[in-house]
Design a protein around this motif. Structure first.
Motif, short mmCIF file in Angstrom:
data_model
loop_
_atom_site.label_atom_id
_atom_site.label_comp_id
_atom_site.label_asym_id
_atom_site.label_seq_id
_atom_site.Cartn_x
_atom_site.Cartn_y
_atom_site.Cartn_z
N ILE A 1 21.66 -86.53 97.93
CA ILE A 1 20.49 -85.95 97.34
C ILE A 1 19.70 -85.53 98.84
O ILE A 1 18.94 -86.37 99.43
N GLU A 2 19.71 -84.31 99.12
CA GLU A 2 19.11 -83.87 100.46
C GLU A 2 18.65 -82.11 100.33
O GLU A 2 19.53 -81.58 99.49
N PRO A 3 17.73 -81.94 101.07
CA PRO A 3 17.18 -80.54 100.97
C PRO A 3 18.52 -79.57 101.28
O PRO A 3 19.20 -79.75 102.10
N GLY A 4 18.78 -78.51 100.37
CA GLY A 4 19.64 -77.48 100.54
C GLY A 4 20.90 -77.78 99.98
O GLY A 4 21.75 -76.93 99.84
N SER B 1 24.11 -88.27 93.46
CA SER B 1 24.76 -86.75 93.53
C SER B 1 26.21 -86.82 93.34
O SER B 1 26.75 -87.27 93.66
N GLY C 1 20.42 -78.42 89.59
CA GLY C 1 18.90 -78.65 89.18
C GLY C 1 18.98 -78.35 87.63
O GLY C 1 17.69 -78.52 87.26
N ALA D 1 21.83 -79.90 93.40
CA ALA D 1 21.15 -80.97 92.73
C ALA D 1 22.03 -81.30 91.53
O ALA D 1 21.68 -80.93 90.47
N ASP E 1 28.57 -78.72 100.11
CA ASP E 1 27.31 -78.45 99.44
C ASP E 1 26.76 -79.52 98.21
O ASP E 1 25.90 -78.90 97.56
N ARG E 2 27.53 -80.43 98.26
CA ARG E 2 27.01 -81.53 97.25
C ARG E 2 27.47 -83.10 97.75
O ARG E 2 27.99 -83.13 98.88
#
Length: 316
Positions: free
Chosen positions: A241-244, A306, A267, A247, A237-238
């Protein structure tokens, strides 16, 4: 006792209990000295409780691994303690202590099976020979942590293991123990990630230094502290830097001295120019909040990456 198993277990439990209230997503890395088998019951309990996320299998007995040069180890202890006789006694006692520890290999096989069942990544530590790399790989280790020879790092890569080395080593250009240089491993394409080791502040300048050594520059060097660790540890999940994806970001300045200017978790701004956000007050950055970012963050997107572990301030 500060370093007792009970005290350590209590700290880990406290961190787990506060997980939803902390600014940083803490993960527990257990470093298990394989000759100290009495610690195994504690490890098993923590694994069963879902409290561990990475386990390193370590053996710091002089004569192999990091201290394969016994004379160098004796000289170091002698310098620290001012008595070469005392150092010799330390070495002798440590080596003698390897006897009577029970069947270490059987214990490690059991630990490996439990780790795999729980989805916990296993790492070896201070790999110095091809045989040791093959042994730990056979036990299920997916990560070679601090290989001490180029040959060991090459064998780890051949077997599909990830490799990690210390940021202080990369920054200094050499190991304080006289072992493999992280820069040499990186130039040879054998380094996948940087660990803070004994000096966390080394990570940012080490990344910037390594960026100058190879053609892929900053992107490849920053991956040592973001995408690569996330991939090695199964943190899907990390790491990019990608959508979904989360952040988890760090903004850093190169000049005049490398320093972290801002850190984001999912984020939300949790650190900016020396100030931590109050617990529960982390702020998601939108058009208004962005105006309060450090000037360096507003002016350019250069230097964003990220983080595999949110908010740890270790990434460019």
């Amino acid at each position: 006792m500060l370093r007792s198993e009970d005290h350590t277990t209590e700290i880990i439990g406290t961190i787990a209990g506060l997980k939803d209230h902390l600014l940083v997503d803490h993960r527990i890395h257990a470093r298990f000295e394989v000759t100290f088998t009495p610690a195994l019951p504690t490890l098993r309990k923590l694994m069963d409780a879902g409290r561990l996320h990475l386990i390193s299998l370590m053996d710091h007995t002089p004569g192999q691994g990091q201290y394969r040069d016994v004379e160098l180890y004796i000289a170091r202890i002698a310098k620290e303690r001012g008595m070469s006789v005392a150092a010799s006694e330390v070495v002798g006692k440590r080596m003698a202590g390897r006897e009577g520890q029970g069947d270490v290999l059987n214990a490690l096989q059991d630990l490996s099976a439990r780790a795999q069942a729980a989805g916990i990544v296993l790492a070896s530590h201070d790999d110095d020979t091809l045989e040791k790399v093959e042994l730990v790989h056979g036990l299920g280790a997916a990560l070679s942590e601090f290989p001490v020879t180029l040959e060991a790092a090459q064998e780890a890569r051949r077997l599909g293991m990830h490799t990690a080395m210390g940021a202080p080593n990369a920054l200094r250009g050499e190991s304080y123990s006289g072992n493999l240089s992280a820069r040499q491993a990186y130039e040879a394409g054998l380094l996948d990630m940087l660990a803070s080791d004994y000096h966390p502040a080394s990570i940012l300048p080490a990344v910037l230094g390594l960026a100058e050594l190879r053609g892929n520059g900053l992107a490849a060097a920053a991956a040592l502290t973001s995408a690569n660790p996330a991939n090695a540890l199964g943190l899907t999940d990390r790491g990019a830097i990608e959508p979904g994806l989360l952040a988890d970001l760090v903004v850093a300045d190169r000049h005049p001295v490398p320093r972290v200017r801002a850190t984001f978790r999912a984020g939300r701004l949790i650190y900016g120019d020396g100030t931590l956000a109050p617990a529960g007050k982390a702020e998601r950055v939108g058009p208004v909040a962005a105006e309060r970012l450090p000037a360096a963050a507003r002016a350019s997107k250069q230097g964003w990456s990220s983080s595999p572990f949110p908010g740890n301030g270790e990434l460019l």
